[in-house]
Enzyme design. Structure first.
Site, PDB file in Angstrom:
ATOM      1  N   ASP A 112     -55.479  25.459 -37.991  1.00 45.65           N
ATOM      2  CA  ASP A 112     -56.642  25.062 -38.069  1.00 45.65           C
ATOM      3  C   ASP A 112     -57.259  25.086 -39.490  1.00 45.65           C
ATOM      4  OD1 ASP A 112     -59.420  24.697 -37.037  1.00 45.65           O
ATOM      5  OD2 ASP A 112     -59.567  27.001 -37.474  1.00 45.65           O
ATOM      6  N   ASP A 160     -60.774  25.275 -40.657  1.00 48.91           N
ATOM      7  CA  ASP A 160     -62.305  26.036 -41.070  1.00 48.91           C
ATOM      8  C   ASP A 160     -62.490  27.423 -40.316  1.00 48.91           C
ATOM      9  OD1 ASP A 160     -63.254  23.898 -42.547  1.00 48.91           O
ATOM     10  OD2 ASP A 160     -64.092  22.965 -40.716  1.00 48.91           O
TER      11      ASP A 160
HETATM   12 MG   LIG Z   1     -61.624  27.335 -36.881  1.00 49.16          MG
END
Ligand SMILES: [Mg+2]
Ligand SMILES: [Zn+2]
Length: 179
Positions: free
Chosen positions: A13, A15
């Site tokens: 992932d 962010d």
């Molecule tokens: Mg995230």
């Protein structure tokens, strides 16, 4: 639980996993890596494991950022954290009925296909439950690296929890010390 063989690819992932979350960020100058991100990625690269990014970027569908801004941010991530073998973003919104927005598995299965790796040989590292749900839906191995905003229920439900990115990678490459 650890496996005896390396995953062939690790998908991150973006962010609050690889970089600090700046909501709907379109500014490359605002990209700040998370602790140990570069070290964790380099350890995987040295071990011959492919690395990728799978990220929900609904700010594009919402008209808050442009696709070009998102691409510029992703380029900055690569400037700071090194090259990725695949970078895939879902640019849709929650109501667009796409097949790629996490917790759906589309980004993970597409990234695995681009890398010529079976989803079962992929590990997914993320900070929230939808990352883990997407991994499970793709039959990939999920490892949660919680932040201050990760919900207790998401931590309880996670198949594996790591303290930080280096710890997560140590679980994937258990035969060697990672420091
Ligand atoms: Mg995230
Ligand atoms: Zn999508």
């Amino acid at each position: 639980m650890t496996s005896t063989t390396h995953p062939h690819a690790v998908l991150f992932d973006r962010d609050d996993t690889l970089i600090e979350n700046v909501p709907y960020n379109g500014d490359p100058a605002a990209v700040v890596p998370m602790p140990h991100a570069r070290a964790a990625l380099d350890r995987l690269r040295e071990a011959g494991v492919k690395v990728g990014i799978v990220t929900n970027q609904s700010g594009v569908a919402r008209g808050i950022i442009t696709a070009d801004q998102m691409t510029a941010v992703n380029r900055r991530v690569e400037d700071l954290l090194g090259p990725f073998d695949v970078v895939l973003a879902c640019v849709h919104g929650p109501d667009d009925a796409c097949s790629c927005r996490k917790p759906l598995p589309g980004l993970i299965t597409s990234a695995a296909a681009q890398l010529n790796v079976a989803p079962e040989q992929v590990a997914v590292i993320g900070d929230i439950g939808s990352d883990m749900d997407a991994a499970a839906a793709a039959a990939a191995r999920g490892i949660l690296v919680p932040t201050d905003v990760t919900l207790p229920g998401e931590i309880e439900a996670a198949p594996e929890v790591a303290a930080d990115l280096v710890d997560a990678v140590a679980r994937l490459l258990p035969e060697r010390e990672v420091s």
